[in-house]
Design a protein around this motif. Structure first.
Motif, PDB file in Angstrom:
ATOM      1  N   PRO A   1       1.182  -9.112  11.618  1.00  0.00           N
ATOM      2  CA  PRO A   1       0.828  -8.178  10.543  1.00  0.00           C
ATOM      3  C   PRO A   1      -0.435  -8.577   9.782  1.00  0.00           C
ATOM      4  CG  PRO A   1       3.195  -8.527  10.583  1.00  0.00           C
ATOM      5  CD  PRO A   1       2.608  -9.485  11.593  1.00  0.00           C
ATOM      6  N   ARG A   2      -0.634  -9.874   9.553  1.00  0.00           N
ATOM      7  CA  ARG A   2      -1.834 -10.283   8.808  1.00  0.00           C
ATOM      8  C   ARG A   2      -3.104  -9.982   9.595  1.00  0.00           C
ATOM      9  NH1 ARG A   2       0.151 -15.577  10.224  1.00  0.00           N
ATOM     10  NH2 ARG A   2      -1.249 -16.623  11.719  1.00  0.00           N
ATOM     11  N   ASP A   3      -3.022 -10.070  10.934  1.00  0.00           N
ATOM     12  CA  ASP A   3      -4.178  -9.754  11.759  1.00  0.00           C
ATOM     13  C   ASP A   3      -4.409  -8.244  11.815  1.00  0.00           C
ATOM     14  OD1 ASP A   3      -4.703 -12.434  12.327  1.00  0.00           O
ATOM     15  OD2 ASP A   3      -3.259 -12.436  13.975  1.00  0.00           O
ATOM     16  N   VAL A   4      -3.326  -7.484  11.747  1.00  0.00           N
ATOM     17  CA  VAL A   4      -3.466  -6.028  11.643  1.00  0.00           C
ATOM     18  C   VAL A   4      -4.171  -5.668  10.348  1.00  0.00           C
ATOM     19  CG1 VAL A   4      -2.209  -3.851  11.370  1.00  0.00           C
ATOM     20  CG2 VAL A   4      -1.471  -5.511  13.087  1.00  0.00           C
ATOM     21  N   ARG A   5      -3.767  -6.323   9.263  1.00  0.00           N
ATOM     22  CA  ARG A   5      -4.403  -6.054   7.965  1.00  0.00           C
ATOM     23  C   ARG A   5      -5.908  -6.368   8.012  1.00  0.00           C
ATOM     24  NH1 ARG A   5      -1.917  -4.948   3.319  1.00  0.00           N
ATOM     25  NH2 ARG A   5       0.117  -5.763   3.997  1.00  0.00           N
ATOM     26  N   ALA A   6      -6.270  -7.458   8.683  1.00  0.00           N
ATOM     27  CA  ALA A   6      -7.683  -7.813   8.810  1.00  0.00           C
ATOM     28  C   ALA A   6      -8.434  -6.769   9.631  1.00  0.00           C
ATOM     29  CB  ALA A   6      -7.810  -9.188   9.463  1.00  0.00           C
ATOM     30  N   ALA A   7      -7.809  -6.301  10.710  1.00  0.00           N
ATOM     31  CA  ALA A   7      -8.452  -5.272  11.533  1.00  0.00           C
ATOM     32  C   ALA A   7      -8.629  -3.973  10.750  1.00  0.00           C
ATOM     33  CB  ALA A   7      -7.631  -5.031  12.791  1.00  0.00           C
ATOM     34  N   LEU A   8      -7.632  -3.611   9.970  1.00  0.00           N
ATOM     35  CA  LEU A   8      -7.715  -2.378   9.189  1.00  0.00           C
ATOM     36  C   LEU A   8      -8.821  -2.468   8.138  1.00  0.00           C
ATOM     37  CD1 LEU A   8      -3.908  -1.620   8.746  1.00  0.00           C
ATOM     38  CD2 LEU A   8      -5.508  -0.532  10.329  1.00  0.00           C
ATOM     39  N   ALA A   9      -8.960  -3.637   7.537  1.00  0.00           N
ATOM     40  CA  ALA A   9     -10.049  -3.827   6.571  1.00  0.00           C
ATOM     41  C   ALA A   9     -11.401  -3.670   7.262  1.00  0.00           C
ATOM     42  CB  ALA A   9      -9.930  -5.199   5.913  1.00  0.00           C
ATOM     43  N   LEU A  10     -11.512  -4.231   8.469  1.00  0.00           N
ATOM     44  CA  LEU A  10     -12.753  -4.115   9.232  1.00  0.00           C
ATOM     45  C   LEU A  10     -13.059  -2.659   9.565  1.00  0.00           C
ATOM     46  CD1 LEU A  10     -15.088  -5.439  10.830  1.00  0.00           C
ATOM     47  CD2 LEU A  10     -13.499  -5.629  12.771  1.00  0.00           C
ATOM     48  N   TYR A  11     -12.014  -1.890   9.884  1.00  0.00           N
ATOM     49  CA  TYR A  11     -12.215  -0.492  10.260  1.00  0.00           C
ATOM     50  C   TYR A  11     -12.191   0.443   9.052  1.00  0.00           C
ATOM     51  CZ  TYR A  11     -10.873  -2.555  14.771  1.00  0.00           C
ATOM     52  OH  TYR A  11     -10.781  -3.359  15.885  1.00  0.00           O
ATOM     53  N   GLN A  12     -12.120  -0.166   7.847  1.00  0.00           N
ATOM     54  CA  GLN A  12     -12.166   0.572   6.588  1.00  0.00           C
ATOM     55  C   GLN A  12     -11.005   1.563   6.435  1.00  0.00           C
ATOM     56  OE1 GLN A  12     -16.090   2.256   6.002  1.00  0.00           O
ATOM     57  NE2 GLN A  12     -17.092   0.253   6.131  1.00  0.00           N
ATOM     58  N   VAL A  13      -9.817   1.064   6.769  1.00  0.00           N
ATOM     59  CA  VAL A  13      -8.583   1.827   6.558  1.00  0.00           C
ATOM     60  C   VAL A  13      -7.825   1.151   5.432  1.00  0.00           C
ATOM     61  CG1 VAL A  13      -6.425   2.645   7.573  1.00  0.00           C
ATOM     62  CG2 VAL A  13      -8.498   2.480   8.980  1.00  0.00           C
ATOM     63  N   THR A  14      -7.537   1.897   4.380  1.00  0.00           N
ATOM     64  CA  THR A  14      -6.896   1.320   3.201  1.00  0.00           C
ATOM     65  C   THR A  14      -5.745   2.204   2.728  1.00  0.00           C
ATOM     66  OG1 THR A  14      -8.451   2.458   1.743  1.00  0.00           O
ATOM     67  CG2 THR A  14      -9.060   0.230   2.464  1.00  0.00           C
ATOM     68  N   GLY A  15      -5.101   1.765   1.675  1.00  0.00           N
ATOM     69  CA  GLY A  15      -4.076   2.580   1.028  1.00  0.00           C
ATOM     70  C   GLY A  15      -2.822   2.745   1.851  1.00  0.00           C
ATOM     71  N   ALA A  16      -2.187   3.902   1.689  1.00  0.00           N
ATOM     72  CA  ALA A  16      -0.897   4.159   2.327  1.00  0.00           C
ATOM     73  C   ALA A  16      -0.999   4.123   3.845  1.00  0.00           C
ATOM     74  CB  ALA A  16      -0.359   5.520   1.867  1.00  0.00           C
ATOM     75  N   ASP A  17      -2.115   4.599   4.392  1.00  0.00           N
ATOM     76  CA  ASP A  17      -2.277   4.580   5.852  1.00  0.00           C
ATOM     77  C   ASP A  17      -2.248   3.151   6.379  1.00  0.00           C
ATOM     78  OD1 ASP A  17      -2.469   7.312   5.934  1.00  0.00           O
ATOM     79  OD2 ASP A  17      -4.661   7.356   6.031  1.00  0.00           O
ATOM     80  N   ALA A  18      -2.939   2.258   5.680  1.00  0.00           N
ATOM     81  CA  ALA A  18      -2.969   0.859   6.102  1.00  0.00           C
ATOM     82  C   ALA A  18      -1.588   0.229   5.995  1.00  0.00           C
ATOM     83  CB  ALA A  18      -3.976   0.078   5.263  1.00  0.00           C
ATOM     84  N   GLU A  19      -0.885   0.486   4.897  1.00  0.00           N
ATOM     85  CA  GLU A  19       0.430  -0.116   4.708  1.00  0.00           C
ATOM     86  C   GLU A  19       1.424   0.373   5.754  1.00  0.00           C
ATOM     87  OE1 GLU A  19       1.115  -2.647   2.770  1.00  0.00           O
ATOM     88  OE2 GLU A  19      -1.030  -2.590   2.309  1.00  0.00           O
ATOM     89  N   ALA A  20       1.310   1.641   6.137  1.00  0.00           N
ATOM     90  CA  ALA A  20       2.212   2.178   7.158  1.00  0.00           C
ATOM     91  C   ALA A  20       2.000   1.458   8.490  1.00  0.00           C
ATOM     92  CB  ALA A  20       1.979   3.676   7.333  1.00  0.00           C
ATOM     93  N   LEU A  21       0.753   1.187   8.843  1.00  0.00           N
ATOM     94  CA  LEU A  21       0.464   0.501  10.094  1.00  0.00           C
ATOM     95  C   LEU A  21       0.906  -0.965  10.045  1.00  0.00           C
ATOM     96  CD1 LEU A  21      -3.007   2.045  10.959  1.00  0.00           C
ATOM     97  CD2 LEU A  21      -0.845   2.423  12.149  1.00  0.00           C
TER      98      LEU A  21
END
Length: 280
Positions: free
Chosen positions: A53-73
């Motif tokens: 999950p922490r690596d997913v969070r890093a990838a989402l930050a890189l791809y500029q996905v934040t908020g509820a969409d990021a938390e769902a992933l």
């Protein structure tokens, strides 16, 4: 229905690949930014390995996905980290078949054709034991049988899998084990056929040639539209999952054709009862 970590891993892999492509990043660029090898990121995006999950969070930050969409992933990624019951049998189930069982555990519908043997979800304990003896020998026999019986819970869970099954007539007539084993097995299929979520049709020899003569198959669909359908093919030493829409559509059309060639469910039940009397 218990969420399958296998299905969750497929979904997070697909989403990460889509988000990377939407961000206009190549595998090389994204991997360097995430401090991982290109091969590892490729394997993650193809659901060959999991991602924390922490690596997913890093990838989402890189791809500029934040908020509820990021938390769902991230939550999906957490689900992918859980252990499925089938992983307790990893000593006797090959990795490629564990992958299939993980898909089967969350499938909403299964369409399948079997040419030689009773499908695993319909096998009695005695029949399953004989099949394993014939195809794999005695090693780990009882644990393999136990895993096969555990799989059958999808038929009677709170939201049971909906099954459409076409069986070649040879499945009913080829003796596996003693006559008692076969008679009990055919009687069991007749009982399963009466479940509201199961449709069984027998493809008689008189139907002649048909479009699935080259291979049995399973087509799996999932309740969540975000999880793509899969065609699964296997043999003694490997399995193949086909996820392309053209494969799913092609095998679905084949299954529909087989259903038209096969006996009706009512006539199939009568044929099962006739075959059971043959072994009595």
């Amino acid at each position: 229905m218990t969420a399958s970590p296998t299905v969750r891993r497929r979904r997070i892999a697909r989403e990460l690949r889509h988000l990377r492509e939407r961000a206009g990043m190549t595998l090389d660029v994204a991997a360097r930014q995430l401090d991982m090898s290109k091969s590892n990121l490729s394997r993650i995006e193809n659901a060959q390995i999991g991602i924390k999950p922490r690596d997913v969070r890093a990838a989402l930050a890189l791809y500029q996905v934040t908020g509820a969409d990021a938390e769902a992933l991230v939550e999906i990624a957490r689900g992918a980290q859980q252990r499925g019951w089938w992983q307790n049998y990893s000593d006797v189930l090959p990795e490629w078949f564990e992958f299939y069982v993980g898909l089967e555990a969350e499938a909403a519908t299964l369409r399948t054709y079997e040419a030689e043997a009773v499908p695993g979800l319909f096998q009695t304990e005695a029949y399953a034991r004989e099949i394993y003896r014939l195809t794999a020998g005695e090693e780990g026999l009882e644990r393999k049988v136990a895993a096969r019986l555990h799989r059958q819970s999808v038929l009677r869970r709170e939201s049971p899998v909906q099954m459409s099954v076409v069986l070649n007539e040879a499945v009913l007539l080829r003796p596996v084990g003693t006559p008692t084993v076969m008679a009990d097995q055919l009687t069991h299929i007749s009982r399963v056929a009466q479940l509201p979520n199961v449709t069984i049709q027998i493809l008689p020899f008189m139907a002649g040639g048909h479009p699935a003569m080259s291979t049995p198959y399973v087509v799996l669909h999932f309740a969540d539209a975000a999880d793509n359908a899969v065609v699964y093919l296997d043999n003694l030493t490997m399995g193949l999952a086909l996820e392309g829409a053209e494969h799913v559509r092609g095998y679905t059309l084949v299954h529909e054709r087989l259903c038209r060639l096969a006996l009706t469910p009512a006539d199939s039940l009568a044929r099962l009862e006739d075959a059971s009397r043959y072994f009595a």
